[in-house]
Write an enzyme that holds these catalytic residues in place. Structure first.
Site, short mmCIF file in Angstrom:
data_model
loop_
_atom_site.label_atom_id
_atom_site.label_comp_id
_atom_site.label_asym_id
_atom_site.label_seq_id
_atom_site.Cartn_x
_atom_site.Cartn_y
_atom_site.Cartn_z
N GLU A 116 41.04 41.82 56.41
CA GLU A 116 39.60 42.24 57.51
C GLU A 116 38.30 43.25 57.24
O GLU A 116 37.30 43.34 57.27
CB GLU A 116 40.45 42.32 59.20
CG GLU A 116 40.77 41.17 59.37
CD GLU A 116 40.10 39.73 59.34
OE1 GLU A 116 38.41 39.75 59.43
OE2 GLU A 116 40.73 39.26 59.02
N HIS A 125 36.33 42.09 54.66
CA HIS A 125 35.29 41.09 55.19
C HIS A 125 34.34 41.77 55.61
O HIS A 125 32.86 41.73 55.48
CB HIS A 125 35.31 40.37 56.69
CG HIS A 125 36.70 39.34 55.92
ND1 HIS A 125 36.26 38.50 54.40
CD2 HIS A 125 37.72 39.28 55.95
CE1 HIS A 125 37.07 37.78 54.37
NE2 HIS A 125 37.59 37.47 55.58
N HIS A 183 35.94 35.04 50.77
CA HIS A 183 37.48 34.60 50.73
C HIS A 183 38.02 34.89 48.98
O HIS A 183 36.63 34.26 48.38
CB HIS A 183 38.04 34.02 51.22
CG HIS A 183 38.69 34.10 53.16
ND1 HIS A 183 38.04 33.23 53.03
CD2 HIS A 183 39.02 35.14 52.96
CE1 HIS A 183 39.03 33.11 54.79
NE2 HIS A 183 38.82 34.39 54.34
N CYS A 184 38.98 35.20 48.69
CA CYS A 184 38.67 35.18 46.94
C CYS A 184 40.15 33.68 46.30
O CYS A 184 41.15 33.52 47.19
CB CYS A 184 39.80 36.21 46.15
SG CYS A 184 39.81 36.14 44.74
N CYS A 188 45.51 38.22 45.80
CA CYS A 188 44.31 39.05 46.07
C CYS A 188 44.43 38.77 47.91
O CYS A 188 44.23 38.23 48.45
CB CYS A 188 42.73 38.98 45.72
SG CYS A 188 41.71 39.24 46.10
N CYS A 222 41.52 42.36 44.50
CA CYS A 222 41.25 42.46 42.33
C CYS A 222 40.39 42.23 42.28
O CYS A 222 39.66 42.82 42.50
CB CYS A 222 41.94 40.53 42.47
SG CYS A 222 39.65 39.55 42.64
N CYS A 252 36.90 41.44 43.49
CA CYS A 252 36.78 41.56 44.79
C CYS A 252 36.16 42.94 44.77
O CYS A 252 35.60 43.44 45.48
CB CYS A 252 38.21 41.50 45.50
SG CYS A 252 37.95 39.77 45.92
ZN LIG Z 1 39.63 35.89 55.62
ZN LIG Z 2 39.92 38.73 45.31
#
Ligand SMILES: [Zn+2]
Ligand SMILES: [Zn+2]
Length: 182
Positions: A133, A136, A142-143, A148, A167, A170
């Site tokens: 969160e 975000h 989202h990955c 991840c 990851c 990200c």
């Molecule tokens: Zn989410």
């Molecule tokens: Zn990721």
């Protein structure tokens, strides 16, 4: 600074464990964690849906955001069961614009799935949902990578499969969003 706010009855070692983990990651990005005073459940009475027996998740975010003056992000941790329109439940949610997020441990407890209580597993799951969160809040989506922490958790199985960290892709995006050079 990231402000962590317990909401209602949340085990102290969960709040402490999540704060320690998040701090160990985010303090090196210039965002140390501070634990705020707990909020009483009564504050969110109007978010309760008696037909569902659950609380509307998004109602928590403006309240948390208001507490977070001077903080880059506010993370609420609650034992209440949360939902969103169109979803049976949510593990948590975030609003980048408000700089606020909330995670619920209600469905992270092994007991919820008929398994014996396990504090270590509960902490591990809560850490993952908190890191997700917060990702975000800081603009990550989202990955596709299952390991991840930004992978979407449809169920507790997904949460258990993923790791607690971002990851490389990200993390690079996170650094960019936070304006951190390395
Ligand atoms: Zn989410
Ligand atoms: Zn990721």
């Amino acid at each position: 600074m990231i402000l962590v706010v317990p909401i209602g009855d949340v085990p102290e070692d969960i709040v402490a464990g999540v704060s320690t983990f998040v701090n160990s990651y985010y303090s090196r990005l210039g965002l140390p964690v501070k634990v705020g005073d707990p909020l009483p459940v009564e504050v969110f009475e109007s978010a309760f849906n008696p037909a569902r027996g659950q609380f509307l998740g998004r109602a928590f975010l403006p309240v948390l955001a208001e507490l977070g003056v001077g903080a880059r992000a506010v993370l609420g941790i609650t034992g209440l069961d949360l939902y969103e329109e169109g979803l049976n439940f949510i593990f948590g949610l975030a609003h980048p614009g408000l700089g606020a997020a909330v995670v619920s441990i209600f469905r992270l407890r092994p007991e919820f799935y008929g398994e014996p209580p396990n504090d270590e597993l509960l902490l591990e799951r809560t850490v993952k949902e908190a890191m997700h969160e917060l990702g975000h809040v800081f603009g990550l989506g989202h990955c596709p990578r299952r390991d991840c922490v930004m992978h979407f958790s449809n169920s507790i199985v997904d949460t258990d499969l993923k790791g607690p960290l971002y990851c490389p892709a990200c993390e690079t995006q996170l650094m960019r969003n936070l304006g951190v050079m390395r």
